[in-house]
Design a protein around this motif. Structure first.
Motif, PDB file in Angstrom:
ATOM      1  N   PRO A 310      33.797  33.758  30.954  1.00 63.14           N
ATOM      2  CA  PRO A 310      33.602  34.925  30.095  1.00 63.14           C
ATOM      3  C   PRO A 310      34.564  36.054  30.459  1.00 63.14           C
ATOM      4  O   PRO A 310      35.016  36.167  31.597  1.00 63.14           O
ATOM      5  CB  PRO A 310      32.150  35.336  30.360  1.00 63.14           C
ATOM      6  CG  PRO A 310      31.504  34.104  30.891  1.00 63.14           C
ATOM      7  CD  PRO A 310      32.563  33.382  31.658  1.00 63.14           C
ATOM      8  N   ASP A 311      34.864  36.844  29.466  1.00 62.04           N
ATOM      9  CA  ASP A 311      35.742  37.988  29.696  1.00 62.04           C
ATOM     10  C   ASP A 311      35.138  38.893  30.761  1.00 62.04           C
ATOM     11  O   ASP A 311      33.918  39.069  30.831  1.00 62.04           O
ATOM     12  CB  ASP A 311      35.903  38.767  28.375  1.00 62.04           C
ATOM     13  CG  ASP A 311      37.027  39.778  28.454  1.00 62.04           C
ATOM     14  OD1 ASP A 311      36.819  40.823  29.096  1.00 62.04           O
ATOM     15  OD2 ASP A 311      38.103  39.521  27.887  1.00 62.04           O
ATOM     16  N   ARG A 312      35.987  39.459  31.591  1.00 58.13           N
ATOM     17  CA  ARG A 312      35.512  40.317  32.680  1.00 58.13           C
ATOM     18  C   ARG A 312      34.793  41.556  32.158  1.00 58.13           C
ATOM     19  O   ARG A 312      34.087  42.247  32.898  1.00 58.13           O
ATOM     20  CB  ARG A 312      36.698  40.745  33.547  1.00 58.13           C
ATOM     21  CG  ARG A 312      37.797  41.465  32.777  1.00 58.13           C
ATOM     22  CD  ARG A 312      38.983  41.815  33.657  1.00 58.13           C
ATOM     23  NE  ARG A 312      40.073  42.400  32.903  1.00 58.13           N
ATOM     24  CZ  ARG A 312      40.122  43.660  32.506  1.00 58.13           C
ATOM     25  NH1 ARG A 312      39.123  44.471  32.789  1.00 58.13           N
ATOM     26  NH2 ARG A 312      41.150  44.116  31.819  1.00 58.13           N
ATOM     27  N   ARG A 313      34.991  41.835  30.858  1.00 58.80           N
ATOM     28  CA  ARG A 313      34.344  43.018  30.277  1.00 58.80           C
ATOM     29  C   ARG A 313      32.936  42.720  29.769  1.00 58.80           C
ATOM     30  O   ARG A 313      32.261  43.613  29.267  1.00 58.80           O
ATOM     31  CB  ARG A 313      35.200  43.556  29.128  1.00 58.80           C
ATOM     32  CG  ARG A 313      36.565  44.082  29.570  1.00 58.80           C
ATOM     33  CD  ARG A 313      37.535  44.223  28.415  1.00 58.80           C
ATOM     34  NE  ARG A 313      37.938  42.913  27.905  1.00 58.80           N
ATOM     35  CZ  ARG A 313      38.949  42.725  27.050  1.00 58.80           C
ATOM     36  NH1 ARG A 313      39.655  43.753  26.630  1.00 58.80           N
ATOM     37  NH2 ARG A 313      39.257  41.521  26.624  1.00 58.80           N
ATOM     38  N   ALA A 314      32.490  41.463  29.848  1.00 60.02           N
ATOM     39  CA  ALA A 314      31.170  41.099  29.339  1.00 60.02           C
ATOM     40  C   ALA A 314      30.040  41.888  30.005  1.00 60.02           C
ATOM     41  O   ALA A 314      29.137  42.388  29.311  1.00 60.02           O
ATOM     42  CB  ALA A 314      30.936  39.600  29.501  1.00 60.02           C
ATOM     43  N   PRO A 315      30.022  42.056  31.341  1.00 57.58           N
ATOM     44  CA  PRO A 315      28.967  42.882  31.941  1.00 57.58           C
ATOM     45  C   PRO A 315      28.982  44.324  31.441  1.00 57.58           C
ATOM     46  O   PRO A 315      27.922  44.930  31.239  1.00 57.58           O
ATOM     47  CB  PRO A 315      29.280  42.811  33.439  1.00 57.58           C
ATOM     48  CG  PRO A 315      30.031  41.532  33.612  1.00 57.58           C
ATOM     49  CD  PRO A 315      30.859  41.396  32.369  1.00 57.58           C
TER      50      PRO A 315
END
Length: 479
Positions: A310-315
């Motif tokens: 998943p993209d690191r920006r998901a959180p």
């Protein structure tokens, strides 16, 4: 590098199809139980209006007298036109519509990301999430079986999620133009359908616009901004139509809506919201939607068969969405407080507008956990997936028992309602102008002479329904 398959695709597909039968069975049973639905609450008022004045008569009443919700009136009129039968069919029809929308949304999301899951998993995920949303409620009757509540608070958040489907699928210039246009149209519909869902949608749209640089690639940013602006503009236009209507002005005057900004009202809304959140957090059945997310995270694969990262920006996205939902949920209770007072903390149908996106958020959080396990703890993936499946099965069983108990109450009320209905119709046909009506309450629904007689409208609507001048409390001896 291609990762070794942890699960047989054929076995997973067969298992997903079998598991789908569990939540689908809940909906099939609940739709069958809906044959016991009888008028109560607002339907006492809607049914005679449509009977005597037709579909347009109900739209006029909503816009000029009741609340200004034009789109809401269209949906209410669509089932009220068929009388009691329309109420009974509504649950099954709305189930098909909501499930189709959520299934299509899940498929569009997978296509947008380019990720894959075995066949049958999207259907199971959509059905399980919708089943928990509808049946883990503190008052399933009002959430699922009562059409007036479903139209205002159960269907709108599902429709709002489905409104993103064109944006997820848009690739060409024409597709993007269609997505922007449909966002405006559906936003306008939403503005005249549900004030609470509109508030939540606006909060999420604002969050997306504020964080678009951190969430979307540069090539997609202009489209995202245009889509969010169109959706927000549509909601604001629809809300303006609603708020300027005579019906909305009447409602605000009747409930002293200006008081919502008073300090005591704001603090009381906050106390009620705290109680709502406590109720939701302690409702263990929502673990099933986290389990659905975990299964998705474990089973997701790239086109080459590898485990996606998943993209690191998901959180960041999940955190921002959680903040937006928490704030908008409080606003929903603030705007409802003048009409409901302290009961906003117990009127669960008011929560659904922000509860459904919270449920989707839990799915997303579970997905991140499942994906993390699939990438880093492969030996523990199979037990984790088995535990998630077991959680879904257990929750489904609990919901089935709860539905069975509710069906028993509905059946008893339907029998008593039918007997009283035949008697009242016979008396009215014989020339009686005053009828004794015995309240038949189910799941805290409004009935005549309830709440200490402080709400006179149910009795007057029942009198109109039976075409007499007045109904009296049948529990009191006649004098």
């Amino acid at each position: 590098m291609r990762s070794p398959a942890a699960f047989s695709p054929r076995l997973v597909t067969a298992g997903a199809v079998l598991l789908s039968l569990l939540p689908l069975g809940l909906f099939a049973g609940a739709s069958w139980f809906a044959r016991w639905v009888r008028p109560s609450g607002d339907e006492w008022c809607f049914l005679p209006v449509v009977r005597d004045q037709g579909f347009m008569g109900l739209m006029d009443q909503f816009y000029f007298t009741d609340n200004g919700r034009i789109a809401n009136a269209v949906l209410v009129g669509s089932y009220a036109a068929y009388g009691v039968a329309g109420q009974q069919w509504f649950a099954g029809i709305s189930t098909v519509v909501m499930l189709a929308l959520l299934w299509a949304w899940a498929a569009a999301l997978l296509r947008h990301t380019g990720w894959r899951v075995p066949r049958g998993v999207p259907l199971f995920s959509a059905a399980m999430v919708l089943a928990v949303f509808c049946f883990a409620s503190t008052n399933t009757y009002k959430t699922f079986f009562w059409p007036a509540s479903s139209v205002s608070h159960t269907f709108p958040p599902v429709l709002a999620a489905a409104a993103t489907i064109p944006a997820l699928l848009a690739v060409s210039r024409r597709g993007k133009a269609f997505a922007v246009a449909s966002a405006f149209v559906l936003g306008a519909v939403m503005g005249t359908l549900s004030e609470e869902t509109s508030v939540v949608a606006l909060a999420l749209l604002a969050m997306t616009l504020l964080l678009d640089r951190g969430l979307f690639p540069a090539g997609r940013r202009a489209f995202v901004r245009a889509w969010c602006a169109a959706a927000g503009a549509g909601i604001l236009v629809g809300t303006a139509v609603l708020l300027t209507s005579p019906g909305s002005r009447n409602r605000r005057t009747r409930h002293h809506a200006d008081s919502m900004f008073a300090p005591e009202s704001l603090s009381a809304s906050l106390r009620g919201y705290t109680q709502v959140l406590h109720t939701l957090v302690t409702s263990w059945q929502y673990v099933a939607v986290v389990a659905v997310g975990v299964l998705l995270g474990v089973l997701l694969r790239r086109a080459d068969g590898g485990i996606p990262r998943p993209d690191r920006r998901a959180p960041l996205l999940l955190f921002a969405a959680a903040v937006a939902l928490l704030l908008s949920g409080y606003v929903c209770l603030v705007i409802a407080y003048p009409a409901f007072g302290p009961s906003v903390a117990t009127s669960n149908r008011l929560w659904n507008d922000f509860l459904f996106p919270m449920v989707l958020l839990l799915v997303g959080a579970g997905g991140l956990l499942g994906n993390l396990a699939a990438r880093r703890y492969r030996p523990g993936v199979r037990p984790l997936a088995a535990g998630a499946v077991l959680a879904c099965v257990c929750v489904t069983a609990v919901l089935a028992v709860s539905l069975r108990d509710l069906e028993s109450d509905m059946r008893v009320r339907a029998g008593a309602w039918d007997r009283q209905d035949r008697e009242l119709r016979a008396r009215a046909a014989a020339g009686a102008t005053v009828l004794p009506y015995t309240p038949l309450v189910i799941s805290k629904m409004s009935e005549p002479f309830g709440n200490g007689g402080k709400r006179p409208w149910p009795a007057s609507c029942v009198a109109t329904y039976y075409q007499v001048k007045k109904v009296t409390d049948g529990r009191r001896p006649s004098t």
